[in-house]
Scaffold this motif. Structure first.
Motif, PDB file in Angstrom:
ATOM      1  N   MET A  20      31.764  32.772  55.374  1.00 25.73           N
ATOM      2  CA  MET A  20      31.541  33.976  54.510  1.00 25.73           C
ATOM      3  C   MET A  20      32.175  35.040  54.818  1.00 25.73           C
ATOM      4  N   VAL A  21      32.735  35.205  56.317  1.00 23.71           N
ATOM      5  CA  VAL A  21      33.741  36.146  56.645  1.00 23.71           C
ATOM      6  C   VAL A  21      34.998  36.250  55.870  1.00 23.71           C
ATOM      7  N   GLY A  22      35.381  34.944  55.995  1.00 24.03           N
ATOM      8  CA  GLY A  22      36.636  34.511  55.347  1.00 24.03           C
ATOM      9  C   GLY A  22      36.757  34.879  53.905  1.00 24.03           C
ATOM     10  N   GLN A  23      35.608  34.608  53.230  1.00 24.66           N
ATOM     11  CA  GLN A  23      35.619  34.950  51.877  1.00 24.66           C
ATOM     12  C   GLN A  23      35.598  36.550  51.787  1.00 24.66           C
ATOM     13  N   GLY A  24      35.115  37.243  52.723  1.00 19.85           N
ATOM     14  CA  GLY A  24      34.825  38.788  52.665  1.00 19.85           C
ATOM     15  C   GLY A  24      36.220  39.548  52.799  1.00 19.85           C
ATOM     16  N   ILE A  25      37.182  38.781  53.524  1.00 26.92           N
ATOM     17  CA  ILE A  25      38.546  39.478  53.662  1.00 26.92           C
ATOM     18  C   ILE A  25      39.519  38.863  52.921  1.00 26.92           C
ATOM     19  N   PHE A  26      39.221  38.021  52.022  1.00 28.43           N
ATOM     20  CA  PHE A  26      40.195  37.203  51.034  1.00 28.43           C
ATOM     21  C   PHE A  26      40.824  38.512  50.221  1.00 28.43           C
ATOM     22  N   PRO A  27      42.172  38.456  50.147  1.00 27.82           N
ATOM     23  CA  PRO A  27      42.898  39.435  49.809  1.00 27.82           C
ATOM     24  C   PRO A  27      43.028  39.770  48.116  1.00 27.82           C
ATOM     25  N   THR A  28      42.167  39.540  47.511  1.00 28.02           N
ATOM     26  CA  THR A  28      42.141  39.668  46.096  1.00 28.02           C
ATOM     27  C   THR A  28      42.628  41.064  45.652  1.00 28.02           C
ATOM     28  N   PRO A  29      43.517  41.325  44.897  1.00 26.60           N
ATOM     29  CA  PRO A  29      43.851  42.466  44.278  1.00 26.60           C
ATOM     30  C   PRO A  29      42.935  43.123  43.322  1.00 26.60           C
ATOM     31  N   VAL A  30      42.275  42.092  42.905  1.00 24.33           N
ATOM     32  CA  VAL A  30      40.851  42.516  41.770  1.00 24.33           C
ATOM     33  C   VAL A  30      41.706  42.895  40.596  1.00 24.33           C
ATOM     34  N   GLU A  31      42.466  41.827  40.094  1.00 23.74           N
ATOM     35  CA  GLU A  31      43.259  42.270  38.955  1.00 23.74           C
ATOM     36  C   GLU A  31      43.767  40.733  38.325  1.00 23.74           C
ATOM     37  N   PRO A  32      43.877  40.307  37.377  1.00 19.91           N
ATOM     38  CA  PRO A  32      44.719  39.105  36.865  1.00 19.91           C
ATOM     39  C   PRO A  32      46.002  38.996  37.477  1.00 19.91           C
ATOM     40  N   ALA A  33      46.226  37.435  37.715  1.00 16.05           N
ATOM     41  CA  ALA A  33      47.510  37.355  37.783  1.00 16.05           C
ATOM     42  C   ALA A  33      48.754  37.234  36.847  1.00 16.05           C
ATOM     43  N   ARG A  34      49.483  38.064  36.833  1.00 15.12           N
ATOM     44  CA  ARG A  34      50.658  38.111  35.522  1.00 15.12           C
ATOM     45  C   ARG A  34      51.723  38.968  36.112  1.00 15.12           C
ATOM     46  N   ALA A  35      52.685  38.776  35.418  1.00  9.99           N
ATOM     47  CA  ALA A  35      54.036  39.518  35.350  1.00  9.99           C
ATOM     48  C   ALA A  35      53.890  40.882  34.796  1.00  9.99           C
ATOM     49  N   THR A  36      54.195  42.005  35.679  1.00 10.30           N
ATOM     50  CA  THR A  36      54.037  43.283  35.317  1.00 10.30           C
ATOM     51  C   THR A  36      55.279  44.081  35.077  1.00 10.30           C
ATOM     52  N   GLY A  37      56.593  43.777  35.600  1.00  7.49           N
ATOM     53  CA  GLY A  37      57.753  44.622  35.343  1.00  7.49           C
ATOM     54  C   GLY A  37      57.886  45.263  36.502  1.00  7.49           C
ATOM     55  N   VAL A  38      59.227  45.595  36.738  1.00  6.31           N
ATOM     56  CA  VAL A  38      59.887  46.126  37.883  1.00  6.31           C
ATOM     57  C   VAL A  38      59.292  47.698  37.879  1.00  6.31           C
ATOM     58  N   LEU A  39      59.006  48.449  36.978  1.00  5.56           N
ATOM     59  CA  LEU A  39      58.449  49.723  36.973  1.00  5.56           C
ATOM     60  C   LEU A  39      57.027  49.801  37.486  1.00  5.56           C
ATOM     61  N   ARG A  40      56.354  48.671  37.385  1.00  8.96           N
ATOM     62  CA  ARG A  40      54.801  48.895  37.622  1.00  8.96           C
ATOM     63  C   ARG A  40      54.722  49.031  39.095  1.00  8.96           C
ATOM     64  N   PHE A  41      53.831  50.244  39.426  1.00  7.58           N
ATOM     65  CA  PHE A  41      53.387  50.603  40.637  1.00  7.58           C
ATOM     66  C   PHE A  41      51.709  50.981  40.688  1.00  7.58           C
TER      67      PHE A  41
END
Length: 210
Positions: A1-22
């Protein structure tokens, strides 16, 4: 359960966003904890502020940057009044670019580790496939994948014994299924997701960026 808690999800869909995206924001993952379980009662002192209503949460900083072939993200969190911290990152690579009429399909690889605990080492790895489709400011998404957890506990370093005590190890592979929604307002951007892994967890993020 600790492993699931530290999982580094950025909480967003995986997709291409472009070089200007920050994008930079604050996220947290809530993981269900059985406070009556013997492992928890022996590991955490009776009076603590680690859990609330059966859930544990750790706020973390999340930074996301787009580049020509995909998106990279990093996260960092530190537990108050301790040297314990967790850091990690994820890399998103699109497989099929989305259009106005079709969804985007992308792959995400991730890694995170827990530091600052002499007797306990924890690393987690993830591989997931995402599908997402934008509808104006709303982007629903879903993912399926696997998470590997490598944990090691060394009791002999803190409890001197005349007999050598081998380290306790746990190498687990867990299926992950995630559904989420990203809301792109002018300022800020919001995202929530639910994941079924070893246990059910909930994550949310508020962020700003361009």
């Amino acid at each position: 359960m600790v492993g699931q808690g530290i999982f580094p999800t950025p909480v967003e869909p995986a997709r291409a966003t472009g070089v200007l995206r920050f994008n930079v924001g604050i996220a947290a993952t809530l993981v269900a904890i059985d406070t009556n379980d013997p492992y928890y009662r022996h590991a955490v002192r009776a009076k603590n502020d680690f859990t609330h209503n059966g859930y544990a949460a750790l706020p973390r900083l999340v930074v996301t940057k787009g580049f020509s072939a995909g998106t990279v993200s990093g996260s960092y969190a530190k537990i108050n009044n301790s040297g314990i911290a967790t850091w990690g990152g994820a890399l998103d690579i699109p497989v099929i670019r989305g259009t106005i009429a079709t969804p985007e399909i992308a792959l995400r690889a991730s890694y995170a580790t827990l530091t600052g605990v002499d007797v306990y080492k924890l690393k987690t790895y993830g591989a997931e496939a995402f599908i997402s489709k934008g509808f104006g400011p709303l982007t629903p998404y879903a993912a399926i994948g696997r998470q590997r957890i490598n944990a090691r506990g060394d009791l002999s370093s803190r409890v001197p014994t005349t007999v050598a005590v081998p380290p306790l190890r746990d190498n687990s592979d867990i299926n992950r299924v995630t559904v989420g929604l990203r809301i792109s307002l002018l300022v800020p951007k919001l995202a929530v997701e639910v994941t079924q892994g070893e246990v059910r967890s909930y994550a949310a993020k508020i962020s700003v960026g361009f």
